[in-house]
Design a protein around this motif. Structure first.
Motif, PDB file in Angstrom:
ATOM      1  N   GLY A  95      13.705   6.929  -2.559  1.00 50.07           N
ATOM      2  CA  GLY A  95      12.410   6.748  -1.908  1.00 50.07           C
ATOM      3  C   GLY A  95      11.250   6.910  -2.872  1.00 50.07           C
ATOM      4  N   VAL A  96      11.341   7.927  -3.742  1.00 47.43           N
ATOM      5  CA  VAL A  96      10.278   8.153  -4.731  1.00 47.43           C
ATOM      6  C   VAL A  96      10.192   6.978  -5.702  1.00 47.43           C
ATOM      7  CG1 VAL A  96       9.573   9.607  -6.673  1.00 47.43           C
ATOM      8  CG2 VAL A  96      10.374  10.659  -4.549  1.00 47.43           C
ATOM      9  N   VAL A  97      11.338   6.464  -6.134  1.00 52.91           N
ATOM     10  CA  VAL A  97      11.358   5.336  -7.071  1.00 52.91           C
ATOM     11  C   VAL A  97      10.762   4.090  -6.422  1.00 52.91           C
ATOM     12  CG1 VAL A  97      12.868   3.750  -8.320  1.00 52.91           C
ATOM     13  CG2 VAL A  97      13.281   6.207  -8.435  1.00 52.91           C
ATOM     14  N   ILE A  98      11.127   3.834  -5.160  1.00 50.91           N
ATOM     15  CA  ILE A  98      10.581   2.673  -4.449  1.00 50.91           C
ATOM     16  C   ILE A  98       9.070   2.804  -4.298  1.00 50.91           C
ATOM     17  CG2 ILE A  98      10.523   1.491  -2.216  1.00 50.91           C
ATOM     18  CD1 ILE A  98      13.528   2.145  -1.967  1.00 50.91           C
ATOM     19  N   LEU A  99       8.607   4.013  -3.951  1.00 52.90           N
ATOM     20  CA  LEU A  99       7.170   4.244  -3.813  1.00 52.90           C
ATOM     21  C   LEU A  99       6.455   4.033  -5.145  1.00 52.90           C
ATOM     22  CD1 LEU A  99       4.883   5.160  -1.934  1.00 52.90           C
ATOM     23  CD2 LEU A  99       5.361   7.517  -2.630  1.00 52.90           C
ATOM     24  N   PHE A 100       7.053   4.540  -6.219  1.00 53.06           N
ATOM     25  CA  PHE A 100       6.473   4.340  -7.553  1.00 53.06           C
ATOM     26  C   PHE A 100       6.388   2.854  -7.888  1.00 53.06           C
ATOM     27  CE2 PHE A 100       7.622   3.372 -11.984  1.00 53.06           C
ATOM     28  CZ  PHE A 100       6.490   3.851 -12.630  1.00 53.06           C
ATOM     29  N   ASP A 101       7.445   2.111  -7.572  1.00 47.94           N
ATOM     30  CA  ASP A 101       7.473   0.675  -7.856  1.00 47.94           C
ATOM     31  C   ASP A 101       6.369  -0.051  -7.090  1.00 47.94           C
ATOM     32  OD1 ASP A 101       8.371  -1.809  -8.793  1.00 47.94           O
ATOM     33  OD2 ASP A 101       9.639  -2.078  -7.025  1.00 47.94           O
ATOM     34  N   LEU A 102       6.234   0.253  -5.805  1.00 46.85           N
ATOM     35  CA  LEU A 102       5.224  -0.417  -4.987  1.00 46.85           C
ATOM     36  C   LEU A 102       3.811  -0.097  -5.467  1.00 46.85           C
ATOM     37  CD1 LEU A 102       6.726   0.070  -1.407  1.00 46.85           C
ATOM     38  CD2 LEU A 102       6.549  -2.071  -2.673  1.00 46.85           C
ATOM     39  N   VAL A 103       3.542   1.187  -5.692  1.00 44.74           N
ATOM     40  CA  VAL A 103       2.187   1.601  -6.074  1.00 44.74           C
ATOM     41  C   VAL A 103       1.813   1.045  -7.444  1.00 44.74           C
ATOM     42  CG1 VAL A 103       0.729   3.579  -6.641  1.00 44.74           C
ATOM     43  CG2 VAL A 103       2.222   3.663  -4.634  1.00 44.74           C
ATOM     44  N   SER A 104       2.723   1.172  -8.418  1.00 43.21           N
ATOM     45  CA  SER A 104       2.405   0.705  -9.768  1.00 43.21           C
ATOM     46  C   SER A 104       2.206  -0.805  -9.804  1.00 43.21           C
ATOM     47  CB  SER A 104       3.514   1.117 -10.743  1.00 43.21           C
ATOM     48  OG  SER A 104       4.755   0.522 -10.371  1.00 43.21           O
ATOM     49  N   PHE A 105       2.984  -1.536  -9.019  1.00 41.88           N
ATOM     50  CA  PHE A 105       2.825  -2.995  -8.981  1.00 41.88           C
ATOM     51  C   PHE A 105       1.525  -3.385  -8.278  1.00 41.88           C
ATOM     52  CE2 PHE A 105       3.472  -7.204  -7.139  1.00 41.88           C
ATOM     53  CZ  PHE A 105       3.887  -7.920  -8.249  1.00 41.88           C
ATOM     54  N   ASP A 106       1.247  -2.743  -7.133  1.00 40.47           N
ATOM     55  CA  ASP A 106       0.040  -3.077  -6.375  1.00 40.47           C
ATOM     56  C   ASP A 106      -1.231  -2.722  -7.133  1.00 40.47           C
ATOM     57  OD1 ASP A 106       1.658  -3.984  -4.391  1.00 40.47           O
ATOM     58  OD2 ASP A 106       1.430  -2.241  -3.079  1.00 40.47           O
ATOM     59  N   MET A 107      -1.165  -1.692  -7.980  1.00 39.01           N
ATOM     60  CA  MET A 107      -2.348  -1.299  -8.743  1.00 39.01           C
ATOM     61  C   MET A 107      -2.792  -2.375  -9.726  1.00 39.01           C
ATOM     62  SD  MET A 107      -3.626   1.681  -7.936  1.00 39.01           S
ATOM     63  CE  MET A 107      -4.419   2.357  -9.393  1.00 39.01           C
ATOM     64  N   ASN A 108      -1.898  -3.318 -10.031  1.00 44.55           N
ATOM     65  CA  ASN A 108      -2.296  -4.431 -10.885  1.00 44.55           C
ATOM     66  C   ASN A 108      -3.296  -5.344 -10.186  1.00 44.55           C
ATOM     67  OD1 ASN A 108      -0.580  -3.673 -13.003  1.00 44.55           O
ATOM     68  ND2 ASN A 108       1.164  -4.744 -12.082  1.00 44.55           N
ATOM     69  N   TYR A 109      -3.310  -5.310  -8.848  1.00 47.25           N
ATOM     70  CA  TYR A 109      -4.140  -6.229  -8.077  1.00 47.25           C
ATOM     71  C   TYR A 109      -5.256  -5.523  -7.312  1.00 47.25           C
ATOM     72  CZ  TYR A 109      -0.208  -9.241  -9.161  1.00 47.25           C
ATOM     73  OH  TYR A 109       0.757  -9.947  -9.831  1.00 47.25           O
ATOM     74  N   VAL A 110      -5.004  -4.304  -6.846  1.00 52.64           N
ATOM     75  CA  VAL A 110      -6.026  -3.531  -6.143  1.00 52.64           C
ATOM     76  C   VAL A 110      -6.072  -2.142  -6.763  1.00 52.64           C
ATOM     77  CG1 VAL A 110      -6.807  -2.608  -3.940  1.00 52.64           C
ATOM     78  CG2 VAL A 110      -5.602  -4.796  -3.997  1.00 52.64           C
ATOM     79  N   ASN A 111      -7.189  -1.836  -7.422  1.00 53.25           N
ATOM     80  CA  ASN A 111      -7.335  -0.531  -8.053  1.00 53.25           C
ATOM     81  C   ASN A 111      -8.771  -0.053  -7.909  1.00 53.25           C
ATOM     82  OD1 ASN A 111      -8.829  -1.794 -10.275  1.00 53.25           O
ATOM     83  ND2 ASN A 111      -6.817  -2.595 -10.895  1.00 53.25           N
ATOM     84  N   SER A 112      -9.118   1.006  -8.603  1.00 49.11           N
ATOM     85  CA  SER A 112     -10.440   1.614  -8.439  1.00 49.11           C
ATOM     86  C   SER A 112     -11.572   0.661  -8.811  1.00 49.11           C
ATOM     87  CB  SER A 112     -10.536   2.883  -9.292  1.00 49.11           C
ATOM     88  OG  SER A 112     -10.294   2.585 -10.663  1.00 49.11           O
ATOM     89  N   ASP A 113     -11.300  -0.317  -9.673  1.00 49.19           N
ATOM     90  CA  ASP A 113     -12.348  -1.269 -10.055  1.00 49.19           C
ATOM     91  C   ASP A 113     -12.750  -2.181  -8.898  1.00 49.19           C
ATOM     92  OD1 ASP A 113     -12.304  -0.244 -12.605  1.00 49.19           O
ATOM     93  OD2 ASP A 113     -10.854  -1.720 -13.350  1.00 49.19           O
ATOM     94  N   ASP A 114     -11.893  -2.265  -7.869  1.00 46.47           N
ATOM     95  CA  ASP A 114     -12.175  -3.156  -6.744  1.00 46.47           C
ATOM     96  C   ASP A 114     -12.968  -2.469  -5.638  1.00 46.47           C
ATOM     97  OD1 ASP A 114     -10.643  -5.487  -7.666  1.00 46.47           O
ATOM     98  OD2 ASP A 114      -8.928  -4.143  -7.465  1.00 46.47           O
ATOM     99  N   TYR A 115     -13.276  -1.207  -5.779  1.00 47.72           N
ATOM    100  CA  TYR A 115     -14.003  -0.470  -4.751  1.00 47.72           C
ATOM    101  C   TYR A 115     -15.433  -0.193  -5.211  1.00 47.72           C
ATOM    102  CZ  TYR A 115      -9.507   0.299  -2.475  1.00 47.72           C
ATOM    103  OH  TYR A 115      -8.304   0.112  -1.851  1.00 47.72           O
ATOM    104  N   VAL A 116     -16.320  -0.072  -4.246  1.00 50.22           N
ATOM    105  CA  VAL A 116     -17.711   0.271  -4.528  1.00 50.22           C
ATOM    106  C   VAL A 116     -18.081   1.491  -3.696  1.00 50.22           C
ATOM    107  CG1 VAL A 116     -18.350  -2.114  -5.064  1.00 50.22           C
ATOM    108  CG2 VAL A 116     -18.581  -1.276  -2.721  1.00 50.22           C
ATOM    109  N   THR A 117     -19.188   2.105  -4.040  1.00 55.48           N
ATOM    110  CA  THR A 117     -19.641   3.269  -3.286  1.00 55.48           C
ATOM    111  C   THR A 117     -20.160   2.834  -1.921  1.00 55.48           C
ATOM    112  OG1 THR A 117     -21.890   3.129  -4.150  1.00 55.48           O
ATOM    113  CG2 THR A 117     -20.286   4.396  -5.442  1.00 55.48           C
ATOM    114  N   ALA A 118     -20.275   3.798  -1.015  1.00 57.02           N
ATOM    115  CA  ALA A 118     -20.762   3.498   0.335  1.00 57.02           C
ATOM    116  C   ALA A 118     -22.179   2.937   0.292  1.00 57.02           C
ATOM    117  CB  ALA A 118     -20.709   4.754   1.194  1.00 57.02           C
ATOM    118  N   SER A 119     -23.018   3.473  -0.592  1.00 61.89           N
ATOM    119  CA  SER A 119     -24.397   2.982  -0.678  1.00 61.89           C
ATOM    120  C   SER A 119     -24.440   1.552  -1.202  1.00 61.89           C
ATOM    121  CB  SER A 119     -25.224   3.896  -1.588  1.00 61.89           C
ATOM    122  OG  SER A 119     -24.680   3.931  -2.896  1.00 61.89           O
TER     123      SER A 119
END
Length: 346
Positions: free
Chosen positions: A58-82
């Motif tokens: 389960g941990v390995v699958i979660l790591f695989d999903l998160v690390s792969f998805d971070m290539n497309y959606v990461n902190s650079d894609d978010y903006v502040t509420a203001s």
């Protein structure tokens, strides 16, 4: 460096970049396979319990999903509420154009502060025509290019295109003048729906789009012969007391109340889309035709009626049935597995 050398350098850099991406993915996949294989090997050697192996997997699958998805959606894609709340600056003209909507009216705004068909500013504050999307409805695009644009860009508002804006129920036009931003009210806006008094029957798309130059409020609708036959429509007449009111609004369900002394064609200021929209008059389904090149039309009998338009695409119904069947099968498999395990342990 000449253009050929620049081209070769670019291709080499692109090749190196893709090789690095492939190498990183290969190493990540090798690491995942190694961890899972190691856990299974230790399980066979009875060094690890089944539960611990499941946790590791389960941990390995979660790591695989998160690390792969971070290539497309990461902190650079978010903006502040203001930043999100102030994505577009509201002008005094927007406040004027919004006041009727805040009172419960439904209409559209034509925003000329930017290109209305290539900007997300107007839809941020209003129901509007245009807006930005990579895929635009073809007929809206053709109609806007034919009537709302000229060789210099956005065409000035004149007799022909004010009729187009009016049939789209544009109540306000936002623009700039020497005094600043202004919201000009369009007294010719047709409302959410209306009865027409006469028809111009045509035989092709070209005749239909050019025929819109003859529009004159609710006096005329342009319809192709095939759509007229779909409605079994021979004539239309709207008396001075005829009316259609939008009484309930939702993105997937629109309810109208109509009244007319004679059978007539009702035109609705909504985009014609045959794949899912259905109409009923007093609960009985009735066909929807395309009129005025882009809008919806329904033949309404004399009298007072409730007209309901609802979005019920068949693909959603089919998908829901498949999903329900899949969930039932999955539940049966799980219950069967639990029953088998319990029976075996007993």
């Amino acid at each position: 460096m000449d253009s050929d050398q620049l081209g070769i350098g670019f291709v080499d850099a692109l090749r190196d970049d893709r090789f690095e991406v492939m190498r990183a993915d290969a190493l990540r996949s090798l690491l995942i396979v190694g961890v899972i294989a190691g856990a299974l090997f230790l399980l066979l050697k009875k060094k690890l319990s089944e539960n611990l192996v499941l946790v590791i997997a389960g941990v390995v699958i979660l790591f695989d999903l998160v690390s792969f998805d971070m290539n497309y959606v990461n902190s650079d894609d978010y903006v502040t509420a203001s930043e999100y709340d102030n994505a577009h600056r509201k002008t005094p003209a927007d406040d004027i154009a919004m006041k009727d909507a805040q009172a419960g009216d439904h209409y559209r705004v034509y925003d000329l502060l930017l290109n209305p068909f290539n900007s997300g500013r107007a839809p941020y504050f209003h129901k509007s025509i245009g807006g930005y999307h990579g895929a635009k409805p073809r007929r809206i695009q053709e109609l806007s290019e034919f009537y709302l644009f000229d060789d210099n860009g956005i065409a000035p508002i004149g007799r022909e295109n004010i009729e187009i804006l009016s049939m789209f129920n544009v109540r306000y036009v936002i623009d700039t003048e020497e005094t600043g931003y202004v919201a000009k009210e369009n007294p010719m806006a047709m409302g959410n729906a209306w009865f027409v008094d006469s028809l111009k029957t045509v035989s092709s798309d070209n005749e239909e789009i050019t025929g819109l130059s003859e529009l004159n409020g609710n006096q005329l609708a342009v319809i192709q012969q095939s759509q007229k036959e779909l409605l079994d429509l021979t004539t239309t007449h709207a008396d001075s007391t005829a009316s259609i009111q939008l009484v309930d609004y939702d993105t997937q369900r629109l309810v109208y109340r109509s009244s007319n002394t004679q059978e007539a064609l009702a035109v609705f200021s909504e985009m014609f889309y045959p794949y899912g929209w259905k109409a009923t008059i007093d609960g009985s389904e009735t066909p929807i035709a395309r009129v005025n090149y882009t809008l919806r039309g329904i033949k309404v009998p004399a009298g007072s009626h409730e007209i309901v338009m609802s979005f019920e695409p068949q693909v959603v119904k089919t998908g829901s049935k498949i999903m329900l069947g899949s969930n039932i099968m999955l539940l049966l498999i799980i219950l069967g597995g639990l029953f088998y395990t319990f029976k075996k342990d007993s």
